[in-house]
Design an enzyme around this catalytic site. Structure first.
Site, PDB file in Angstrom:
ATOM      1  N   THR A  10      37.117  -3.562 -50.629  1.00 21.88           N
ATOM      2  CA  THR A  10      36.752  -2.134 -50.913  1.00 21.88           C
ATOM      3  C   THR A  10      37.187  -1.615 -48.829  1.00 21.88           C
ATOM      4  O   THR A  10      37.889  -1.985 -48.737  1.00 21.88           O
ATOM      5  CB  THR A  10      35.485  -1.863 -50.612  1.00 21.88           C
ATOM      6  OG1 THR A  10      35.203  -0.962 -50.688  1.00 21.88           O
ATOM      7  CG2 THR A  10      34.546  -2.783 -49.624  1.00 21.88           C
ATOM      8  N   ASN A  11      37.436  -0.314 -50.042  1.00 25.21           N
ATOM      9  CA  ASN A  11      37.550   0.198 -48.145  1.00 25.21           C
ATOM     10  C   ASN A  11      36.074   1.633 -47.996  1.00 25.21           C
ATOM     11  O   ASN A  11      36.746   2.301 -47.245  1.00 25.21           O
ATOM     12  CB  ASN A  11      38.275   1.403 -48.912  1.00 25.21           C
ATOM     13  CG  ASN A  11      40.242   0.388 -48.383  1.00 25.21           C
ATOM     14  OD1 ASN A  11      40.026  -0.554 -47.491  1.00 25.21           O
ATOM     15  ND2 ASN A  11      40.899   0.745 -48.366  1.00 25.21           N
ATOM     16  N   ASN A  12      35.166   1.181 -48.701  1.00 22.16           N
ATOM     17  CA  ASN A  12      34.815   1.840 -48.813  1.00 22.16           C
ATOM     18  C   ASN A  12      33.479   1.841 -47.467  1.00 22.16           C
ATOM     19  O   ASN A  12      32.692   0.285 -47.010  1.00 22.16           O
ATOM     20  CB  ASN A  12      32.978   1.773 -50.042  1.00 22.16           C
ATOM     21  CG  ASN A  12      31.678   2.190 -49.891  1.00 22.16           C
ATOM     22  OD1 ASN A  12      31.066   2.479 -49.283  1.00 22.16           O
ATOM     23  ND2 ASN A  12      31.545   2.892 -51.275  1.00 22.16           N
ATOM     24  N   HIS A  14      30.102   2.311 -45.931  1.00 20.44           N
ATOM     25  CA  HIS A  14      28.968   1.934 -46.485  1.00 20.44           C
ATOM     26  C   HIS A  14      28.703   0.726 -47.037  1.00 20.44           C
ATOM     27  O   HIS A  14      27.607  -0.135 -46.150  1.00 20.44           O
ATOM     28  CB  HIS A  14      28.510   2.589 -47.616  1.00 20.44           C
ATOM     29  CG  HIS A  14      29.025   4.722 -46.929  1.00 20.44           C
ATOM     30  ND1 HIS A  14      27.682   5.046 -46.100  1.00 20.44           N
ATOM     31  CD2 HIS A  14      29.377   5.306 -47.258  1.00 20.44           C
ATOM     32  CE1 HIS A  14      28.189   6.420 -45.576  1.00 20.44           C
ATOM     33  NE2 HIS A  14      29.332   6.527 -46.865  1.00 20.44           N
ATOM     34  N   ASP A  71      31.953  -4.760 -58.483  1.00 19.09           N
ATOM     35  CA  ASP A  71      31.546  -3.824 -59.527  1.00 19.09           C
ATOM     36  C   ASP A  71      30.137  -2.699 -59.621  1.00 19.09           C
ATOM     37  O   ASP A  71      29.426  -4.073 -59.296  1.00 19.09           O
ATOM     38  CB  ASP A  71      31.994  -3.740 -60.083  1.00 19.09           C
ATOM     39  CG  ASP A  71      32.338  -2.720 -61.136  1.00 19.09           C
ATOM     40  OD1 ASP A  71      33.509  -1.804 -60.416  1.00 19.09           O
ATOM     41  OD2 ASP A  71      32.632  -2.130 -62.285  1.00 19.09           O
ATOM     42  N   TYR A 156      24.596   8.726 -55.336  1.00 13.33           N
ATOM     43  CA  TYR A 156      23.671   8.493 -56.023  1.00 13.33           C
ATOM     44  C   TYR A 156      22.696   8.564 -55.232  1.00 13.33           C
ATOM     45  O   TYR A 156      22.295   8.736 -55.405  1.00 13.33           O
ATOM     46  CB  TYR A 156      23.392   7.976 -57.561  1.00 13.33           C
ATOM     47  CG  TYR A 156      24.388   8.338 -58.197  1.00 13.33           C
ATOM     48  CD1 TYR A 156      24.129   9.561 -59.304  1.00 13.33           C
ATOM     49  CD2 TYR A 156      25.582   7.257 -58.256  1.00 13.33           C
ATOM     50  CE1 TYR A 156      25.422   9.560 -60.208  1.00 13.33           C
ATOM     51  CE2 TYR A 156      26.934   7.439 -59.622  1.00 13.33           C
ATOM     52  CZ  TYR A 156      26.065   8.460 -60.199  1.00 13.33           C
ATOM     53  OH  TYR A 156      27.178   9.068 -61.890  1.00 13.33           O
ATOM     54  N   LYS A 177      17.791   0.914 -46.909  1.00 14.94           N
ATOM     55  CA  LYS A 177      19.079   0.578 -47.845  1.00 14.94           C
ATOM     56  C   LYS A 177      19.609  -1.152 -47.702  1.00 14.94           C
ATOM     57  O   LYS A 177      19.555  -2.030 -49.187  1.00 14.94           O
ATOM     58  CB  LYS A 177      19.801   1.252 -48.049  1.00 14.94           C
ATOM     59  CG  LYS A 177      20.861   1.243 -49.506  1.00 14.94           C
ATOM     60  CD  LYS A 177      21.942   2.632 -49.020  1.00 14.94           C
ATOM     61  CE  LYS A 177      23.139   1.966 -50.325  1.00 14.94           C
ATOM     62  NZ  LYS A 177      23.584   2.482 -50.840  1.00 14.94           N
ATOM     63  N   HIS A 182      20.580  -3.243 -54.074  1.00 15.33           N
ATOM     64  CA  HIS A 182      21.787  -4.105 -55.161  1.00 15.33           C
ATOM     65  C   HIS A 182      22.323  -4.491 -54.277  1.00 15.33           C
ATOM     66  O   HIS A 182      22.675  -6.538 -55.149  1.00 15.33           O
ATOM     67  CB  HIS A 182      22.358  -3.024 -56.617  1.00 15.33           C
ATOM     68  CG  HIS A 182      22.671  -2.310 -56.018  1.00 15.33           C
ATOM     69  ND1 HIS A 182      21.974  -1.232 -54.782  1.00 15.33           N
ATOM     70  CD2 HIS A 182      24.344  -1.339 -56.193  1.00 15.33           C
ATOM     71  CE1 HIS A 182      23.296  -0.133 -54.220  1.00 15.33           C
ATOM     72  NE2 HIS A 182      24.219  -0.590 -55.464  1.00 15.33           N
ATOM     73  N   ARG A 183      23.436  -3.699 -53.477  1.00 16.62           N
ATOM     74  CA  ARG A 183      24.320  -4.950 -52.776  1.00 16.62           C
ATOM     75  C   ARG A 183      23.609  -6.218 -51.751  1.00 16.62           C
ATOM     76  O   ARG A 183      24.210  -7.465 -52.440  1.00 16.62           O
ATOM     77  CB  ARG A 183      25.034  -3.962 -52.513  1.00 16.62           C
ATOM     78  CG  ARG A 183      26.688  -4.006 -52.068  1.00 16.62           C
ATOM     79  CD  ARG A 183      27.572  -3.287 -51.902  1.00 16.62           C
ATOM     80  NE  ARG A 183      27.562  -1.984 -52.836  1.00 16.62           N
ATOM     81  CZ  ARG A 183      27.111  -1.044 -53.008  1.00 16.62           C
ATOM     82  NH1 ARG A 183      25.900  -0.672 -52.002  1.00 16.62           N
ATOM     83  NH2 ARG A 183      27.494  -0.443 -53.714  1.00 16.62           N
TER      84      ARG A 183
END
Ligand code: IMP
Length: 196
Positions: A10-12, A14, A71, A156, A177, A182-183
């Site tokens: 990933t490059n996200n 967060h 995902d 979201y 968080k 979920h992650r």
């Protein structure tokens, strides 16, 4: 002893911060940018599992080091699980992800619904840790607020109020968080399986 290198496909930023907050004591978590992987892996499959595996395999073929990809998506019960695997492309199916437009489309879709329950789901596919790919799933349940609130996080987060809280993920911020998302659940499962 040096920590092993695990690539998070990933490059996200967060997502990277979430992963590092859980895994950094045990492994160096490196991003796609850091390994020089700039290809866009198309999420062409119909399930979270297959899409995560597509990304993990592409990066493992490139780098040859243990790699995991996630995902994720938001499933809204009144919308029969939508936007689900289409969460990123909900408002703009063929163009770039527009988080604000996604949130606005979701509010509109729910304007006449009384059931605002929803959950985030993540499936992580991990490749190169054992002979076969490993999968880890995480969920967080909650409800969709009536207006966007908060500025932290992404996607979201300004609309999602996790069960047991009154504020959205975007108001609660990353400390909360990263413990209940979920992650976070999927990353904890990965940590336990790989490190025992
Ligand atoms: P991805 O395929 O895992 O990047 O996630 C697809 C989409 O799901 C993102 O573009 C977001 O719209 C949504 N999403 C996934 N995880 C989160 C989260 O932690 N917070 C808010 N939205 C998320």
């Amino acid at each position: 002893m040096d920590r092993p290198i695990w690539i998070f496909a990933t490059n996200n930023n967060h997502k990277l911060e979430e992963a590092r907050s859980i895994l950094a004591p045990f492994a160096q978590i490196v991003s796609l940018k850091e390994i020089g992987f700039f290809e866009e892996v198309e999420e062409t499959a119909n399930t979270f599992h297959e899409n995560a595996l597509l990304k993990a395999n592409a990066v493992f073929d490139f780098a040859g080091k243990p790699c995991f990809a996630d995902d994720s998506g938001l499933c809204v019960n009144a919308l029969l699980g939508a936007p689900g695997i289409f969460s990123a492309r909900y408002a703009n199916p063929t163009g770039p992800t527009d988080h604000l437009a996604n949130n606005q489309k979701l509010l509109k879709a729910l304007q006449n619904e009384t059931d605002r329950t929803a959950y985030f789901i993540t499936v992580i596919a991990a490749v190169g840790f054992s002979e076969e790919p490993l999968y880890f799933k995480g969920e967080v349940h909650g409800k969709i607020a009536h207006t966007l609130k908060g500025v932290q996080g992404f996607g979201y987060d300004p609309l999602f109020v996790p069960d047991g809280y009154e504020q959205t993920f975007a108001e609660l911020g990353e400390t909360v968080k990263n413990q209940i998302s979920h992650r976070a659940h999927a990353l904890q499962a990965l940590k336990q399986a790989i490190l025992h």
